[in-house]
Scaffold this motif. Structure first.
Motif, PDB file in Angstrom:
ATOM      1  N   ALA A 257     -30.080 -13.130  36.880  1.00 19.15           N
ATOM      2  CA  ALA A 257     -30.431 -11.536  37.048  1.00 19.15           C
ATOM      3  C   ALA A 257     -30.907 -11.187  38.412  1.00 19.15           C
ATOM      4  N   ALA A 258     -31.895 -11.957  39.120  1.00 19.06           N
ATOM      5  CA  ALA A 258     -32.180 -11.738  40.239  1.00 19.06           C
ATOM      6  C   ALA A 258     -30.968 -11.591  41.415  1.00 19.06           C
ATOM      7  N   ALA A 259     -30.349 -12.434  41.205  1.00 21.49           N
ATOM      8  CA  ALA A 259     -29.048 -12.625  42.102  1.00 21.49           C
ATOM      9  C   ALA A 259     -28.126 -11.454  41.980  1.00 21.49           C
ATOM     10  N   VAL A 260     -27.977 -10.880  40.556  1.00 20.47           N
ATOM     11  CA  VAL A 260     -27.215  -9.938  40.386  1.00 20.47           C
ATOM     12  C   VAL A 260     -27.865  -8.500  41.206  1.00 20.47           C
ATOM     13  N   LEU A 261     -29.106  -8.467  40.885  1.00 21.01           N
ATOM     14  CA  LEU A 261     -29.880  -7.360  41.403  1.00 21.01           C
ATOM     15  C   LEU A 261     -29.604  -7.316  42.920  1.00 21.01           C
ATOM     16  N   VAL A 262     -30.011  -8.467  43.579  1.00 22.68           N
ATOM     17  CA  VAL A 262     -29.844  -8.626  45.101  1.00 22.68           C
ATOM     18  C   VAL A 262     -28.411  -8.266  45.674  1.00 22.68           C
ATOM     19  N   THR A 263     -27.595  -8.570  44.907  1.00 18.14           N
ATOM     20  CA  THR A 263     -26.234  -8.185  45.110  1.00 18.14           C
ATOM     21  C   THR A 263     -25.918  -6.704  45.020  1.00 18.14           C
ATOM     22  N   ALA A 264     -26.572  -5.992  44.122  1.00 19.88           N
ATOM     23  CA  ALA A 264     -26.660  -4.564  43.975  1.00 19.88           C
ATOM     24  C   ALA A 264     -27.281  -3.858  45.217  1.00 19.88           C
ATOM     25  N   ALA A 265     -28.354  -4.453  45.565  1.00 23.93           N
ATOM     26  CA  ALA A 265     -28.951  -4.115  46.753  1.00 23.93           C
ATOM     27  C   ALA A 265     -27.971  -4.136  47.915  1.00 23.93           C
ATOM     28  N   GLU A 266     -27.620  -5.288  48.065  1.00 29.91           N
ATOM     29  CA  GLU A 266     -26.433  -5.474  49.170  1.00 29.91           C
ATOM     30  C   GLU A 266     -25.340  -4.325  49.313  1.00 29.91           C
ATOM     31  N   LEU A 267     -24.746  -4.146  48.067  1.00 25.39           N
ATOM     32  CA  LEU A 267     -23.740  -3.026  47.764  1.00 25.39           C
ATOM     33  C   LEU A 267     -24.179  -1.504  48.349  1.00 25.39           C
ATOM     34  N   MET A 268     -25.517  -1.313  48.019  1.00 23.38           N
ATOM     35  CA  MET A 268     -26.310  -0.257  48.368  1.00 23.38           C
ATOM     36  C   MET A 268     -26.371   0.011  49.792  1.00 23.38           C
ATOM     37  N   ARG A 269     -26.718  -1.306  50.281  1.00 15.21           N
ATOM     38  CA  ARG A 269     -27.012  -1.492  52.014  1.00 15.21           C
ATOM     39  C   ARG A 269     -25.759  -1.146  52.674  1.00 15.21           C
ATOM     40  N   SER A 270     -24.599  -1.751  52.139  1.00 14.58           N
ATOM     41  CA  SER A 270     -23.550  -1.575  52.658  1.00 14.58           C
ATOM     42  C   SER A 270     -22.743  -0.295  53.138  1.00 14.58           C
ATOM     43  N   VAL A 271     -23.162   0.688  51.948  1.00 16.61           N
ATOM     44  CA  VAL A 271     -22.793   2.044  52.033  1.00 16.61           C
ATOM     45  C   VAL A 271     -23.593   2.864  52.850  1.00 16.61           C
ATOM     46  N   SER A 272     -24.802   2.578  53.193  1.00 13.77           N
ATOM     47  CA  SER A 272     -25.983   3.414  53.602  1.00 13.77           C
ATOM     48  C   SER A 272     -26.360   2.872  55.017  1.00 13.77           C
ATOM     49  N   SER A 273     -26.343   1.743  55.349  1.00 12.05           N
ATOM     50  CA  SER A 273     -26.932   1.555  56.601  1.00 12.05           C
ATOM     51  C   SER A 273     -25.882   1.893  57.825  1.00 12.05           C
ATOM     52  N   TRP A 274     -24.477   1.392  57.766  1.00 15.84           N
ATOM     53  CA  TRP A 274     -23.697   1.982  58.673  1.00 15.84           C
ATOM     54  C   TRP A 274     -23.426   3.398  58.838  1.00 15.84           C
ATOM     55  N   GLU A 275     -23.347   3.961  57.518  1.00 22.87           N
ATOM     56  CA  GLU A 275     -23.055   5.449  57.693  1.00 22.87           C
ATOM     57  C   GLU A 275     -24.295   6.178  58.291  1.00 22.87           C
ATOM     58  N   LEU A 276     -25.412   5.863  58.045  1.00 19.58           N
ATOM     59  CA  LEU A 276     -26.390   6.409  58.907  1.00 19.58           C
ATOM     60  C   LEU A 276     -26.484   6.269  60.022  1.00 19.58           C
ATOM     61  N   ALA A 277     -26.480   5.185  60.493  1.00 17.15           N
ATOM     62  CA  ALA A 277     -26.140   4.529  61.892  1.00 17.15           C
ATOM     63  C   ALA A 277     -25.273   5.377  62.580  1.00 17.15           C
ATOM     64  N   VAL A 278     -24.135   5.837  62.208  1.00 18.29           N
ATOM     65  CA  VAL A 278     -23.105   6.614  62.704  1.00 18.29           C
ATOM     66  C   VAL A 278     -23.578   8.191  62.734  1.00 18.29           C
ATOM     67  N   SER A 279     -24.156   8.522  61.733  1.00 19.37           N
ATOM     68  CA  SER A 279     -24.301  10.121  61.728  1.00 19.37           C
ATOM     69  C   SER A 279     -25.516  10.523  62.194  1.00 19.37           C
ATOM     70  N   LEU A 280     -26.514   9.579  62.375  1.00 22.97           N
ATOM     71  CA  LEU A 280     -27.736  10.017  63.060  1.00 22.97           C
ATOM     72  C   LEU A 280     -27.693   9.802  64.604  1.00 22.97           C
ATOM     73  N   ALA A 281     -26.294   9.196  65.062  1.00 22.59           N
ATOM     74  CA  ALA A 281     -26.597   9.073  66.602  1.00 22.59           C
ATOM     75  C   ALA A 281     -25.889  10.412  66.967  1.00 22.59           C
TER      76      ALA A 281
END
Length: 427
Positions: free
Chosen positions: A326-350
């Motif tokens: 279950a922890a592996a599933v949740l950390v994968t869900a966190a990865e999915l969240m990070r992949s759509v937030s980190s780069w988008e914000l890095a672009v938009s905040l620059a």
């Protein structure tokens, strides 16, 4: 599959996705075999292998900002071809270099080229995909994970043979992937706007303003305290990588009664879920404000994952196995969240006129995490026992809320004020 046939960016994006998949397949081959090659073929002890991996991690930190800096001045396409060829040369050197003093710079330069290539790939994609970059990012991650899985499977064949020649074949397979990737990138066309990255449509007030050419130099990300704070707080927002690859397996072995045979299942769960769900998750997050909300979800998901890891020590083998999966599933869900937030914000905040150099600095967050994350988990979190995991989850959740609020404030500032100058970047 329909999206892969007609990705955002058309023909050039399709070629780049294929190049990335082949690149990652080769990287998966080397990632699965490198430690064993250094240990059993070159005869290095664990201490020297650790120094090699540490040196490569430090060199990787410099790869992203260097790539962003150069992308403000030279064509991304040419730089990416150069990064692939650089890795081709250094990897082939591993076939003949056996002295540890020479291995250090070879491995370090290889990893620097690896991080630079990843940043340049995303700069290319952000330019050709425009405001559909989130969809492209999802396709990129799905194809990359499939490539990694293929590479790891191919490596298993060579590792089963186990001879020096078999390891050399694996190295050559990775080198070949760089050569083919460079040839594919050569077939693409340089996206317009050297030094610029396509951004979402401007606000009405901004659209009404006269369009002027960007300044020659543009603001420096190293003087922009607000952006540097975003990059600094983005480091713990990448901890899912170390939790999955290092934290969960080591915790299973050292603190639970779950069977060791369960460890490969964590990677399988992660790979399958990312390939299947990444595009769907990305479709739910549209624009930088929703990306800021995804950061908060990242923190919450990581917290629940850490609580499950802490609880995995309290039961028998079956209960521990269920908690770890279950922890592996949740950390994968966190990865999915990070992949759509980190780069988008890095672009938009620059700021628009210097996005390439800004994104290069933003890429440092992942590199720093790859170097510091394993040390944090092994030296502090797991040493503190279950309480260490709960403290880590709470810290990440709290920082994610701070990151969300700071990102929204900066987005408001960028929308309501003129583009910053070199002397006065937004805080």
């Amino acid at each position: 599959m329909a999206q892969l046939r007609k990705p955002p960016g058309g023909r050039d994006a399709r070629i780049m996705l294929l190049a990335q998949a082949l690149d990652r397949a080769g990287t998966g081959v080397w990632a699965a075999a490198s430690v064993l090659y250094f240990t059993f073929v070159l005869g290095l002890d664990s201490g020297r292998v650790g120094i090699l991996l540490g040196a490569s991690g430090v060199a990787g930190i410099a790869g992203s900002p260097l790539a962003g800096h150069l992308a403000d001045r030279f064509p991304v396409r040419s730089l990416l071809i150069g990064a692939h060829l650089l890795r081709l040369v250094t990897l082939c050197l591993l076939l003949v270099v056996t002295d540890f003093a020479l291995l250090l710079p070879v491995v370090a330069v290889t990893h620097l080229g690896d991080r630079a290539a990843k940043t340049l790939e995303m700069l290319f994609a952000t330019r050709v995909a425009g405001d559909r970059r989130a969809t492209y990012q999802a396709l990129s991650r799905s194809s990359a994970n499939a490539g990694y899985a293929l590479g790891a499977g191919l490596a298993a064949i060579g590792l089963a043979v186990g001879t020096r020649g078999a390891y050399h074949v694996l190295i050559l397979a990775n080198a070949l992937s760089f050569l083919v990737a460079a040839a594919l990138v050569w077939r693409t066309r340089e996206p317009r706007g050297r030094g610029l990255v396509t951004a979402p449509a401007p606000a009405p007030a901004e659209a009404a303003a006269p369009q002027t050419a960007p300044a020659a130099g543009g603001p420096s990300p190293w003087r922009d305290r607000g952006y540097l704070r975003f990059v600094l707080m983005d480091i713990p927002m990448n901890l899912d990588d170390s939790i999955l690859g290092i934290g969960i397996p080591l915790w299973l072995v050292s603190h639970t009664t779950a069977p060791h045979e369960l460890i490969p299942a964590f990677l399988v769960v992660n790979t399958v879920l990312v390939v299947v769900l990444q595009l769907r998750v990305s479709a739910k997050v549209k624009g930088p404000r929703q990306a800021a909300g995804a950061v908060a979800l990242y923190g919450l998901t990581t917290l629940v994952c850490c609580v499950l890891l802490a609880a995995a020590t309290g039961g028998g083998a079956w209960a521990a196995s269920a908690a770890l999966l279950a922890a592996a599933v949740l950390v994968t869900a966190a990865e999915l969240m990070r992949s759509v937030s980190s780069w988008e914000l890095a672009v938009s905040l620059a700021p628009r006129e210097a996005r390439a150099s800004y994104l290069g600095v933003a890429g440092m967050a992942q590199s720093v995490q790859k170097s510091a994350g394993p040390l944090l988990l092994t030296g502090a979190v797991m040493a503190a026992g279950p309480a260490g995991w709960i403290a880590l989850g709470a810290a990440v959740a709290g920082l994610s809320l701070v990151q969300r609020r700071a990102s929204l404030r900066r987005l408001d500032a960028l929308a309501g004020t003129p583009a910053p100058t070199a002397a006065a970047a937004p805080a």
